[in-house]
Design a protein around this motif. Sequence first.
Motif, PDB file in Angstrom:
ATOM      1  N   ASN A  81      17.298  23.200  55.472  1.00 40.09           N
ATOM      2  CA  ASN A  81      16.801  22.595  54.235  1.00 40.09           C
ATOM      3  C   ASN A  81      17.632  23.001  53.024  1.00 40.09           C
ATOM      4  OD1 ASN A  81      14.419  20.774  54.624  1.00 40.09           O
ATOM      5  ND2 ASN A  81      13.838  22.502  55.921  1.00 40.09           N
ATOM      6  N   ARG A  82      18.198  24.179  53.033  1.00 37.48           N
ATOM      7  CA  ARG A  82      19.116  24.567  51.954  1.00 37.48           C
ATOM      8  C   ARG A  82      20.374  23.714  52.004  1.00 37.48           C
ATOM      9  NH1 ARG A  82      18.869  31.146  52.087  1.00 37.48           N
ATOM     10  NH2 ARG A  82      16.921  31.347  50.946  1.00 37.48           N
ATOM     11  N   ARG A  83      20.879  23.483  53.212  1.00 37.75           N
ATOM     12  CA  ARG A  83      22.063  22.631  53.374  1.00 37.75           C
ATOM     13  C   ARG A  83      21.739  21.204  52.936  1.00 37.75           C
ATOM     14  NH1 ARG A  83      24.954  20.804  58.786  1.00 37.75           N
ATOM     15  NH2 ARG A  83      26.780  19.850  57.861  1.00 37.75           N
ATOM     16  N   LEU A  84      20.570  20.715  53.318  1.00 39.10           N
ATOM     17  CA  LEU A  84      20.133  19.384  52.893  1.00 39.10           C
ATOM     18  C   LEU A  84      20.100  19.300  51.374  1.00 39.10           C
ATOM     19  CD1 LEU A  84      18.917  16.546  53.333  1.00 39.10           C
ATOM     20  CD2 LEU A  84      16.672  17.670  53.454  1.00 39.10           C
ATOM     21  N   GLU A  85      19.541  20.280  50.731  1.00 42.36           N
ATOM     22  CA  GLU A  85      19.434  20.270  49.266  1.00 42.36           C
ATOM     23  C   GLU A  85      20.810  20.229  48.609  1.00 42.36           C
ATOM     24  OE1 GLU A  85      17.379  19.990  45.708  1.00 42.36           O
ATOM     25  OE2 GLU A  85      16.657  19.800  47.756  1.00 42.36           O
TER      26      GLU A  85
END
Length: 106
Positions: A81-85
């Motif tokens: 989710n950090r990578r997605l953000e």
Amino acid sequence: MSLELSPLDELEQLLDELLALLDASGERYWSRHMRRAREGVAANRLAGVSRVLAAYGGEDTFSDLELLVDSEDGERRLLANRRLERLRNRIHELADRIASGTARGP
């Protein structure tokens, strides 16, 4: 001498990264949407950029997506989710610059 990517080429590359993440996470809806957007971007069509931007904003949009990657592994989910953000922010910023005509090519 390094070759600098055009804004559309850079957007296409970022969308490829995003698609790999979405596919690995089992996110089918947004993967289909962004795949169609990528096709337009790859064809150097502003419609592809517009499709990217249409995914953002409002309730229950791409901006709200949270990946449920292996919910048993909290750290893996957090990292995905950090990578997605990061990707989501970079893609939106670049697509917005392209659409407004402020992106400059190499």
